[in-house]
Design a protein around this motif. Structure first.
Motif, PDB file in Angstrom:
ATOM      1  N   LEU A 209     -14.845  18.769  -1.534  1.00 39.82           N
ATOM      2  CA  LEU A 209     -15.728  19.132  -0.428  1.00 39.82           C
ATOM      3  C   LEU A 209     -16.516  17.925   0.070  1.00 39.82           C
ATOM      4  O   LEU A 209     -16.586  17.663   1.274  1.00 39.82           O
ATOM      5  N   VAL A 210     -17.113  17.195  -0.863  1.00 34.97           N
ATOM      6  CA  VAL A 210     -17.923  16.028  -0.470  1.00 34.97           C
ATOM      7  C   VAL A 210     -17.057  14.986   0.218  1.00 34.97           C
ATOM      8  O   VAL A 210     -17.425  14.437   1.274  1.00 34.97           O
ATOM      9  N   GLN A 211     -15.909  14.692  -0.352  1.00 29.29           N
ATOM     10  CA  GLN A 211     -15.035  13.681   0.234  1.00 29.29           C
ATOM     11  C   GLN A 211     -14.571  14.085   1.627  1.00 29.29           C
ATOM     12  O   GLN A 211     -14.585  13.271   2.559  1.00 29.29           O
ATOM     13  N   GLU A 212     -14.175  15.345   1.780  1.00 29.12           N
ATOM     14  CA  GLU A 212     -13.666  15.803   3.073  1.00 29.12           C
ATOM     15  C   GLU A 212     -14.774  15.961   4.110  1.00 29.12           C
ATOM     16  O   GLU A 212     -14.511  15.999   5.314  1.00 29.12           O
ATOM     17  N   ALA A 213     -16.026  16.033   3.653  1.00 33.42           N
ATOM     18  CA  ALA A 213     -17.162  16.097   4.568  1.00 33.42           C
ATOM     19  C   ALA A 213     -17.690  14.710   4.926  1.00 33.42           C
ATOM     20  O   ALA A 213     -18.694  14.590   5.622  1.00 33.42           O
ATOM     21  N   GLY A 214     -17.021  13.658   4.442  1.00 36.16           N
ATOM     22  CA  GLY A 214     -17.405  12.298   4.788  1.00 36.16           C
ATOM     23  C   GLY A 214     -18.256  11.588   3.772  1.00 36.16           C
ATOM     24  O   GLY A 214     -18.750  10.485   4.039  1.00 36.16           O
ATOM     25  N   GLY A 215     -18.434  12.192   2.594  1.00 36.41           N
ATOM     26  CA  GLY A 215     -19.273  11.585   1.582  1.00 36.41           C
ATOM     27  C   GLY A 215     -18.495  10.793   0.552  1.00 36.41           C
ATOM     28  O   GLY A 215     -17.298  10.545   0.709  1.00 36.41           O
TER      29      GLY A 215
ATOM     30  N   TYR B 206      -1.340  24.334   2.649  1.00 31.90           N
ATOM     31  CA  TYR B 206      -2.725  24.178   2.227  1.00 31.90           C
ATOM     32  C   TYR B 206      -3.578  25.346   2.713  1.00 31.90           C
ATOM     33  O   TYR B 206      -4.492  25.800   2.006  1.00 31.90           O
ATOM     34  N   ASP B 207      -3.299  25.835   3.916  1.00 29.91           N
ATOM     35  CA  ASP B 207      -4.064  26.959   4.450  1.00 29.91           C
ATOM     36  C   ASP B 207      -3.917  28.189   3.554  1.00 29.91           C
ATOM     37  O   ASP B 207      -4.890  28.917   3.320  1.00 29.91           O
ATOM     38  N   ARG B 208      -2.722  28.418   3.066  1.00 26.97           N
ATOM     39  CA  ARG B 208      -2.501  29.580   2.193  1.00 26.97           C
ATOM     40  C   ARG B 208      -3.204  29.372   0.855  1.00 26.97           C
ATOM     41  O   ARG B 208      -3.795  30.311   0.313  1.00 26.97           O
ATOM     42  N   PHE B 209      -3.142  28.172   0.315  1.00 30.92           N
ATOM     43  CA  PHE B 209      -3.852  27.898  -0.932  1.00 30.92           C
ATOM     44  C   PHE B 209      -5.334  28.242  -0.788  1.00 30.92           C
ATOM     45  O   PHE B 209      -5.923  28.902  -1.643  1.00 30.92           O
TER      46      PHE B 209
ATOM     47  N   ALA C 234      -7.071  21.315  -2.729  1.00 32.06           N
ATOM     48  CA  ALA C 234      -7.768  22.433  -2.085  1.00 32.06           C
ATOM     49  C   ALA C 234      -8.905  22.876  -2.990  1.00 32.06           C
ATOM     50  O   ALA C 234      -8.799  22.781  -4.219  1.00 32.06           O
ATOM     51  N   GLY C 235      -9.979  23.349  -2.387  1.00 30.35           N
ATOM     52  CA  GLY C 235     -11.097  23.795  -3.193  1.00 30.35           C
ATOM     53  C   GLY C 235     -12.014  24.719  -2.429  1.00 30.35           C
ATOM     54  O   GLY C 235     -12.182  24.565  -1.209  1.00 30.35           O
ATOM     55  N   VAL C 236     -12.579  25.682  -3.143  1.00 28.66           N
ATOM     56  CA  VAL C 236     -13.583  26.565  -2.548  1.00 28.66           C
ATOM     57  C   VAL C 236     -14.735  26.738  -3.530  1.00 28.66           C
ATOM     58  O   VAL C 236     -14.545  26.737  -4.750  1.00 28.66           O
ATOM     59  N   ILE C 237     -15.926  26.847  -2.979  1.00 30.44           N
ATOM     60  CA  ILE C 237     -17.124  27.210  -3.737  1.00 30.44           C
ATOM     61  C   ILE C 237     -17.794  28.348  -2.974  1.00 30.44           C
ATOM     62  O   ILE C 237     -18.104  28.202  -1.792  1.00 30.44           O
ATOM     63  N   TYR C 238     -17.993  29.467  -3.656  1.00 32.50           N
ATOM     64  CA  TYR C 238     -18.542  30.651  -2.989  1.00 32.50           C
ATOM     65  C   TYR C 238     -19.886  31.018  -3.591  1.00 32.50           C
ATOM     66  O   TYR C 238     -20.027  31.176  -4.805  1.00 32.50           O
TER      67      TYR C 238
ATOM     68  N   LYS D  12      -9.704  21.208   2.340  1.00 33.79           N
ATOM     69  CA  LYS D  12      -8.292  20.871   2.144  1.00 33.79           C
ATOM     70  C   LYS D  12      -8.168  19.353   2.172  1.00 33.79           C
ATOM     71  O   LYS D  12      -8.848  18.689   2.964  1.00 33.79           O
ATOM     72  N   ARG D  13      -7.318  18.812   1.329  1.00 28.62           N
ATOM     73  CA  ARG D  13      -7.105  17.370   1.314  1.00 28.62           C
ATOM     74  C   ARG D  13      -6.629  16.903   2.686  1.00 28.62           C
ATOM     75  O   ARG D  13      -5.680  17.421   3.245  1.00 28.62           O
ATOM     76  N   ASN D  14      -7.357  15.952   3.262  1.00 31.54           N
ATOM     77  CA  ASN D  14      -7.096  15.409   4.597  1.00 31.54           C
ATOM     78  C   ASN D  14      -7.206  16.461   5.698  1.00 31.54           C
ATOM     79  O   ASN D  14      -6.683  16.264   6.795  1.00 31.54           O
ATOM     80  N   GLY D  15      -7.935  17.546   5.394  1.00 30.26           N
ATOM     81  CA  GLY D  15      -8.076  18.609   6.386  1.00 30.26           C
ATOM     82  C   GLY D  15      -9.512  18.995   6.681  1.00 30.26           C
ATOM     83  O   GLY D  15      -9.771  19.958   7.392  1.00 30.26           O
ATOM     84  N   GLY D  16     -10.478  18.235   6.118  1.00 29.98           N
ATOM     85  CA  GLY D  16     -11.880  18.507   6.395  1.00 29.98           C
ATOM     86  C   GLY D  16     -12.470  19.579   5.507  1.00 29.98           C
ATOM     87  O   GLY D  16     -11.788  20.195   4.686  1.00 29.98           O
ATOM     88  N   ALA D  17     -13.760  19.800   5.680  1.00 30.54           N
ATOM     89  CA  ALA D  17     -14.516  20.783   4.909  1.00 30.54           C
ATOM     90  C   ALA D  17     -15.238  21.724   5.856  1.00 30.54           C
ATOM     91  O   ALA D  17     -15.658  21.326   6.947  1.00 30.54           O
ATOM     92  N   THR D  18     -15.377  22.978   5.425  1.00 35.96           N
ATOM     93  CA  THR D  18     -16.014  23.994   6.266  1.00 35.96           C
ATOM     94  C   THR D  18     -16.985  24.843   5.462  1.00 35.96           C
ATOM     95  O   THR D  18     -16.895  24.937   4.236  1.00 35.96           O
ATOM     96  N   LEU D  19     -17.894  25.475   6.177  1.00 38.10           N
ATOM     97  CA  LEU D  19     -18.776  26.511   5.652  1.00 38.10           C
ATOM     98  C   LEU D  19     -18.579  27.744   6.516  1.00 38.10           C
ATOM     99  O   LEU D  19     -18.860  27.708   7.717  1.00 38.10           O
TER     100      LEU D  19
END
Length: 276
Positions: A229-235, A2-5, A123-127, A138-145
């Motif tokens: 992102l929303v799901q992994e951030a607790g939403g 997932y990290d590589r994705f 996996a998902g990114v928004i830039y 990352k699925r089951n890996g949290g969300a970051t900024l």
């Protein structure tokens, strides 16, 4: 893995973001999709090509569903998604989310990239290139900024909530439905914003800058990365009737979870869910 994705998606998003920064307000409109507010430029196509090159160089066996390769209209989008989901790994790409903003030089445009495995976004990114903000999940890996963990806001009631929505390209039906939602929610929430990028709205829900977001008649490439992102951030992410989010959802509601039920209830009362 997932990290590589995520790392590859981030690199692709940055490359596309550099193109957006260089060309904003200078692009030639090469066509309209569903209406004169649903635009496409040569830079949309160039941005998607950049992303495709990066993704396929790293994962040549993966498939890609990009906005610019799909015919206009809700039905064509839904059909393209259904056909593409037969792939084990599918990248869903919006090379410029906020093309109308981009054409006018309004600096609110994002790149959205999601990876789907067996119909689940993993996996998902928004830039946002204008603020150099990379939202990743990352699925089951949290969300970051920009590498730091993020979480949804803690508003518990609508009256202290900041919501966001949009103005759909379909002026004949979807925009009228969304306006009913605005009319119903604006008296009972703190305020409503419409920045012109569904992906950015979802990233802002994930990072606590918005309490909630809803909009009618969006596509998978608008929603896939932001939903994770929303799901992994607790939403919470559902359709506008409160049913669980899937890639086939076109009418979206996302929130910090605490205001989700009243948000859905008001949309239903106002006949503003878009679900017929």
């Amino acid at each position: 893995m997932y990290d590589r994705f995520v790392a590859v998606a981030e690199q692709a998003a940055r490359e596309a973001g550099n193109l957006i920064l260089d060309k904003i307000g200078k692009a030639t409109v090469v066509g309209e999709k569903t209406s004169n507010v649903d635009l496409v430029t040569e830079v949309d196509k160039q941005s998607e090509a950049v992303i495709r090159t990066e993704l396929l160089a790293a994962f040549p066996e993966h498939k890609i569903l990009g906005e610019e390769g799909v015919a206009p209209g809700s039905q064509a989008s839904a059909e393209a998604l259904s056909k593409s989901l037969s792939a084990e790994y599918l990248w869903i790409v919006d090379p410029i989310d906020g093309t109308t903003n981009f054409v006018h030089g309004f600096p609110v445009c994002t790149v959205s990239i999601a990876l789907v495995h067996k119909e689940e976004v993993i996996a998902g990114v928004i830039y946002d290139p204008f603020r150099d903000e990379m939202f990743s999940a990352k699925r089951n890996g949290g969300a970051t900024l920009n590498g730091e963990p993020i979480a949804v806001s803690d508003e518990e009631t609508l009256d202290v909530s900041l919501l966001a929505t949009g103005f759909p390209g379909d002026k004949q039906w979807a925009r009228a439905v969304n306006l009913r939602g605005i009319n119903a929610l604006s008296p009972v929430c703190r305020n409503i914003r419409a920045a012109g990028s569904a992906a950015l709205h979802l990233a802002y829900v994930a990072s606590g800058r918005l309490s909630g977001f809803w909009e009618i008649d969006l596509n998978a490439w608008d929603l896939a990365a932001g939903s994770l992102l929303v799901q992994e951030a607790g939403g919470m992410v559902t359709d506008t009737e409160g049913e669980p989010y899937t890639l086939h959802v076109r009418h979206i509601a996302a929130s910090n979870g605490k205001i989700h039920s009243p948000l859905i209830h008001i949309l239903q009362q106002a006949d503003a869910t878009g679900i017929r």
